[in-house]
Motif scaffolding. Structure first.
Motif, PDB file in Angstrom:
ATOM      1  N   GLY A   1       0.804  -1.207   0.000  1.00 45.30           N
ATOM      2  CA  GLY A   1       0.000   0.000   0.000  1.00 45.30           C
ATOM      3  C   GLY A   1       0.837   1.256   0.000  1.00 45.30           C
ATOM      4  N   ASP A   2       0.165   2.393  -0.100  1.00 44.71           N
ATOM      5  CA  ASP A   2       0.810   3.695  -0.063  1.00 44.71           C
ATOM      6  C   ASP A   2       1.257   3.995   1.371  1.00 44.71           C
ATOM      7  OD1 ASP A   2       0.065   6.881   0.493  1.00 44.71           O
ATOM      8  OD2 ASP A   2       1.232   6.514  -1.316  1.00 44.71           O
ATOM      9  N   PHE A   3       2.512   4.372   1.529  1.00 42.86           N
ATOM     10  CA  PHE A   3       3.064   4.564   2.873  1.00 42.86           C
ATOM     11  C   PHE A   3       2.290   5.602   3.673  1.00 42.86           C
ATOM     12  CE2 PHE A   3       5.874   7.108   5.605  1.00 42.86           C
ATOM     13  CZ  PHE A   3       6.116   6.156   6.586  1.00 42.86           C
ATOM     14  N   ASN A   4       1.934   6.722   3.056  1.00 38.62           N
ATOM     15  CA  ASN A   4       1.234   7.786   3.787  1.00 38.62           C
ATOM     16  C   ASN A   4      -0.108   7.318   4.340  1.00 38.62           C
ATOM     17  OD1 ASN A   4       3.286   9.596   3.376  1.00 38.62           O
ATOM     18  ND2 ASN A   4       2.356  10.569   1.604  1.00 38.62           N
ATOM     19  N   ARG A   5      -0.730   6.381   3.650  1.00 37.76           N
ATOM     20  CA  ARG A   5      -2.005   5.853   4.138  1.00 37.76           C
ATOM     21  C   ARG A   5      -1.799   4.790   5.204  1.00 37.76           C
ATOM     22  NH1 ARG A   5      -5.466   5.050  -1.531  1.00 37.76           N
ATOM     23  NH2 ARG A   5      -5.563   7.259  -2.100  1.00 37.76           N
ATOM     24  N   GLU A   6      -0.795   3.951   5.032  1.00 41.68           N
ATOM     25  CA  GLU A   6      -0.587   2.825   5.940  1.00 41.68           C
ATOM     26  C   GLU A   6       0.089   3.241   7.241  1.00 41.68           C
ATOM     27  OE1 GLU A   6      -1.863   0.008   5.260  1.00 41.68           O
ATOM     28  OE2 GLU A   6      -2.393   0.387   3.166  1.00 41.68           O
ATOM     29  N   TYR A   7       0.778   4.363   7.232  1.00 42.01           N
ATOM     30  CA  TYR A   7       1.588   4.757   8.391  1.00 42.01           C
ATOM     31  C   TYR A   7       0.763   4.957   9.653  1.00 42.01           C
ATOM     32  CZ  TYR A   7       4.826   7.508  11.242  1.00 42.01           C
ATOM     33  OH  TYR A   7       5.606   7.972  12.260  1.00 42.01           O
ATOM     34  N   ASN A   8      -0.411   5.515   9.518  1.00 46.71           N
ATOM     35  CA  ASN A   8      -1.233   5.824  10.696  1.00 46.71           C
ATOM     36  C   ASN A   8      -1.551   4.597  11.542  1.00 46.71           C
ATOM     37  OD1 ASN A   8      -1.435   8.623  10.404  1.00 46.71           O
ATOM     38  ND2 ASN A   8      -3.100   8.437   8.929  1.00 46.71           N
ATOM     39  N   SER A   9      -1.662   3.444  10.907  1.00 46.08           N
ATOM     40  CA  SER A   9      -2.043   2.231  11.636  1.00 46.08           C
ATOM     41  C   SER A   9      -0.883   1.598  12.395  1.00 46.08           C
ATOM     42  CB  SER A   9      -2.641   1.202  10.664  1.00 46.08           C
ATOM     43  OG  SER A   9      -1.666   0.804   9.712  1.00 46.08           O
ATOM     44  N   ILE A  10       0.353   2.016  12.135  1.00 49.32           N
ATOM     45  CA  ILE A  10       1.506   1.386  12.790  1.00 49.32           C
ATOM     46  C   ILE A  10       2.429   2.372  13.504  1.00 49.32           C
ATOM     47  CG2 ILE A  10       1.601  -0.686  11.344  1.00 49.32           C
ATOM     48  CD1 ILE A  10       3.556   0.692   9.521  1.00 49.32           C
ATOM     49  N   LYS A  11       2.190   3.669  13.335  1.00 51.93           N
ATOM     50  CA  LYS A  11       3.137   4.650  13.856  1.00 51.93           C
ATOM     51  C   LYS A  11       3.236   4.644  15.386  1.00 51.93           C
ATOM     52  CE  LYS A  11      -0.078   8.595  13.858  1.00 51.93           C
ATOM     53  NZ  LYS A  11      -0.310   9.955  13.315  1.00 51.93           N
ATOM     54  N   GLN A  12       2.155   4.301  16.070  1.00 52.59           N
ATOM     55  CA  GLN A  12       2.153   4.376  17.535  1.00 52.59           C
ATOM     56  C   GLN A  12       3.053   3.339  18.182  1.00 52.59           C
ATOM     57  OE1 GLN A  12       0.799   6.867  19.094  1.00 52.59           O
ATOM     58  NE2 GLN A  12      -0.100   7.699  17.219  1.00 52.59           N
ATOM     59  N   ILE A  13       3.376   2.268  17.453  1.00 57.22           N
ATOM     60  CA  ILE A  13       4.176   1.195  18.064  1.00 57.22           C
ATOM     61  C   ILE A  13       5.602   1.162  17.521  1.00 57.22           C
ATOM     62  CG2 ILE A  13       2.215  -0.300  18.621  1.00 57.22           C
ATOM     63  CD1 ILE A  13       2.688  -1.758  16.007  1.00 57.22           C
ATOM     64  N   ALA A  14       5.945   2.124  16.683  1.00 60.92           N
ATOM     65  CA  ALA A  14       7.265   2.096  16.048  1.00 60.92           C
ATOM     66  C   ALA A  14       8.253   3.009  16.768  1.00 60.92           C
ATOM     67  CB  ALA A  14       7.148   2.508  14.585  1.00 60.92           C
ATOM     68  N   ASP A  15       9.524   2.578  16.796  1.00 60.02           N
ATOM     69  CA  ASP A  15      10.602   3.360  17.384  1.00 60.02           C
ATOM     70  C   ASP A  15      11.472   4.031  16.324  1.00 60.02           C
ATOM     71  OD1 ASP A  15      10.249   2.343  20.228  1.00 60.02           O
ATOM     72  OD2 ASP A  15      10.619   0.456  19.168  1.00 60.02           O
ATOM     73  N   VAL A  16      11.619   3.346  15.198  1.00 60.37           N
ATOM     74  CA  VAL A  16      12.534   3.795  14.145  1.00 60.37           C
ATOM     75  C   VAL A  16      11.836   3.704  12.802  1.00 60.37           C
ATOM     76  CG1 VAL A  16      14.772   3.432  13.021  1.00 60.37           C
ATOM     77  CG2 VAL A  16      14.503   2.874  15.442  1.00 60.37           C
ATOM     78  N   ILE A  17      12.095   4.691  11.932  1.00 61.21           N
ATOM     79  CA  ILE A  17      11.602   4.595  10.569  1.00 61.21           C
ATOM     80  C   ILE A  17      12.778   4.727   9.609  1.00 61.21           C
ATOM     81  CG2 ILE A  17      11.061   7.076  10.355  1.00 61.21           C
ATOM     82  CD1 ILE A  17       8.614   6.135   8.660  1.00 61.21           C
ATOM     83  N   ILE A  18      12.817   3.835   8.619  1.00 60.10           N
ATOM     84  CA  ILE A  18      13.829   3.868   7.562  1.00 60.10           C
ATOM     85  C   ILE A  18      13.189   4.459   6.323  1.00 60.10           C
ATOM     86  CG2 ILE A  18      15.523   2.549   6.241  1.00 60.10           C
ATOM     87  CD1 ILE A  18      15.983   2.080   9.151  1.00 60.10           C
ATOM     88  N   LEU A  19      13.794   5.495   5.766  1.00 59.72           N
ATOM     89  CA  LEU A  19      13.304   6.105   4.532  1.00 59.72           C
ATOM     90  C   LEU A  19      14.326   5.873   3.427  1.00 59.72           C
ATOM     91  CD1 LEU A  19      12.145   9.561   5.980  1.00 59.72           C
ATOM     92  CD2 LEU A  19      10.695   7.585   5.482  1.00 59.72           C
ATOM     93  N   ASP A  20      13.907   5.258   2.353  1.00 60.47           N
ATOM     94  CA  ASP A  20      14.780   5.048   1.189  1.00 60.47           C
ATOM     95  C   ASP A  20      13.955   5.317  -0.065  1.00 60.47           C
ATOM     96  OD1 ASP A  20      16.767   4.413  -0.558  1.00 60.47           O
ATOM     97  OD2 ASP A  20      16.873   2.284  -0.055  1.00 60.47           O
ATOM     98  N   PRO A  21      13.599   6.589  -0.300  1.00 60.08           N
ATOM     99  CA  PRO A  21      12.686   6.926  -1.401  1.00 60.08           C
ATOM    100  C   PRO A  21      13.393   6.936  -2.752  1.00 60.08           C
ATOM    101  CG  PRO A  21      13.399   8.926  -0.327  1.00 60.08           C
ATOM    102  CD  PRO A  21      14.013   7.795   0.449  1.00 60.08           C
ATOM    103  N   SER A  22      12.632   7.184  -3.794  1.00 60.67           N
ATOM    104  CA  SER A  22      13.194   7.370  -5.129  1.00 60.67           C
ATOM    105  C   SER A  22      13.961   8.687  -5.176  1.00 60.67           C
ATOM    106  CB  SER A  22      12.077   7.382  -6.173  1.00 60.67           C
ATOM    107  OG  SER A  22      11.234   8.514  -5.973  1.00 60.67           O
TER     108      SER A  22
END
Length: 422
Positions: free
Chosen positions: A333-354
């Motif tokens: 799925g699209d990251f911006n849409r999916e992020y809301n459902s998992i952001k509360q439990i995450a400590d680190v985010i890896i960004l490797d965009p185009s």
């Protein structure tokens, strides 16, 4: 006009300043006295041709590639490798400071073990009478018979295909591209063409020269520059490359994303692994075929991989199953849409965009997560994204990796820490 080169530009061209007017001079090196001739003049600057060099820089070398001044694949072969690394550090440092106004120390660029023969994938372009790569900033194809950045097997496949086309002239107008990927002496070849044709005779040639090789036809009628699009037909041989990295087994096809310089990829991924703690829950945005997600899972408590492209998501699921990894969830799925459902439990985010970067929506949405690890191949896009969140984050380190020696491209790894509390 005679002048002195005082700096480098964004594309590794020399920069001169005369009467407060800027001149960009391709192939000129810092410190050189040169004679130049204006080719294109604009309001605030001009692009000039290098007529002659009066005083040579000690960093200048003779480019070993005979196509260097014609082909757009390389831009730094005239520069000593140590100077290339310095230039890339300067480029990223200057770009970040200009856009964000942050005076951040950019670490020296990590060198590649190989500066030639390092690329494991290439796409050659064809017309009715030419084959090779494009001239810089042009759609004109430059005829070449080999490329020094590519590993030997790729060059050999390309040479065999050129010989094949000489014997089969009627096929030539149908050919758009030749794509070759070679890892661990396993080779996948894709002939990108306008319509299907019988190429089993070419596979027979390949099979006589290589032990593990597979051939595909890719029917592509697009008018734009997208190469790997359209119907894919397996002709013969292996279908995928089966390889292993960081004790992770995975399969690659022609469409799978994979770094072209494995040595630098491994150095980059090792550093990312150092940044992750054993009790971290990690989100790997733009996770692609899932290799980095699996590597992170070898250390982190749990990893979410988010990828919008269906075939890459499928590859990630197959990789997870192949290695029996339990602490991964791959999300399609699209990251911006999916992020809301998992952001509360995450400590680190890896960004490797185009190359275009993450953009305002993504950067504003992730603002507040404890730790961000950002991988970028475009200093301008990276700097624009950092500008959006700079007031809330401390940039702990910026390390550069020379993923593409002899070109003006560089990979940046940025570690950021949230100033507040989650």
């Amino acid at each position: 006009m005679q002048t002195t080169i005082i700096d480098y530009g964004m594309n590794a061209e020399g920069v001169a300043k005369v009467d407060n007017f800027i001149y960009f001079v391709p192939y000129a090196l810092k410190g050189e006295e040169v004679d130049i001739e204006v080719e294109k003049a604009f309001k605030n600057y001009a692009v000039a041709k290098l007529n002659s060099i009066i005083t040579l820089s000690p960093e200048r070398i003779s480019p070993p590639c005979p196509y260097f001044y014609q082909c757009g694949g390389c831009s730094l072969q005239h520069m000593q490798y140590a100077e290339q690394l310095k230039y890339k550090s300067m480029l990223v440092n200057k770009t970040i400071k200009k856009i964000t106004q942050l005076d951040i120390k950019v670490e020296n660029t990590t060198a590649s073990d190989k500066i030639f023969n390092y690329r494991n994938k290439a796409s050659f372009s064809f017309s009715t009478d030419k084959a090779g790569f494009y001239r810089p900033n042009s759609k004109e194809i430059i005829n070449i018979d080999h490329c020094m950045l590519l590993n030997d097997n790729i060059n050999k496949v390309y040479s065999l295909f050129l010989q094949y086309l000489k014997r089969n002239q009627s096929v030539r107008p149908n050919i758009k591209n030749l794509v070759v990927r070679n890892i661990d002496n396993q080779i996948l070849v894709g002939i990108v063409c306008k319509k299907q044709f019988d190429c089993h005779d070419f596979f027979d040639i390949l099979a006589k020269n290589f032990e593990q090789i597979g051939l595909y036809l890719i029917i592509n009628n697009r008018k734009d520059s997208v190469v790997l699009s359209g119907k894919s037909i397996h002709i013969a041989g292996i279908r995928q490359i089966k390889t292993k990295n960081f004790d992770i087994n995975y399969d690659l096809d022609l469409l799978s994303f994979h770094q072209t310089n494995i040595d630098i990829q491994n150095k980059l991924y090792s550093k990312i692994l150092e940044y992750v703690k054993e009790d971290d829950v990690v989100i790997n945005a733009y996770s692609g075929a899932g290799l980095l997600t699996a590597i992170l899972a070898s250390k982190a408590k749990f990893v979410y991989g988010v990828e919008i492209e269906k075939s890459s998501h499928k590859n990630a699921e197959e990789l997870k199953k192949l290695n029996g990894i339990k602490n991964i969830k791959n999300i399609l799925g699209d990251f911006n849409r999916e992020y809301n459902s998992i952001k509360q439990i995450a400590d680190v985010i890896i960004l490797d965009p185009s190359k275009k970067g993450c953009g305002k929506d993504t950067m504003r949405q992730i603002n507040g997560i404890n730790s961000i690890i950002y991988i970028s191949c475009n200093p301008i896009a990276l700097s624009k994204d950092l500008q959006i969140i700079k007031n809330n984050y401390i940039i702990e380190s910026i390390i550069l990796y020379d993923m593409f020696p002899n070109t003006n491209n560089v990979e940046s790894l940025v570690k950021l820490k949230f100033k507040g509390e989650k």
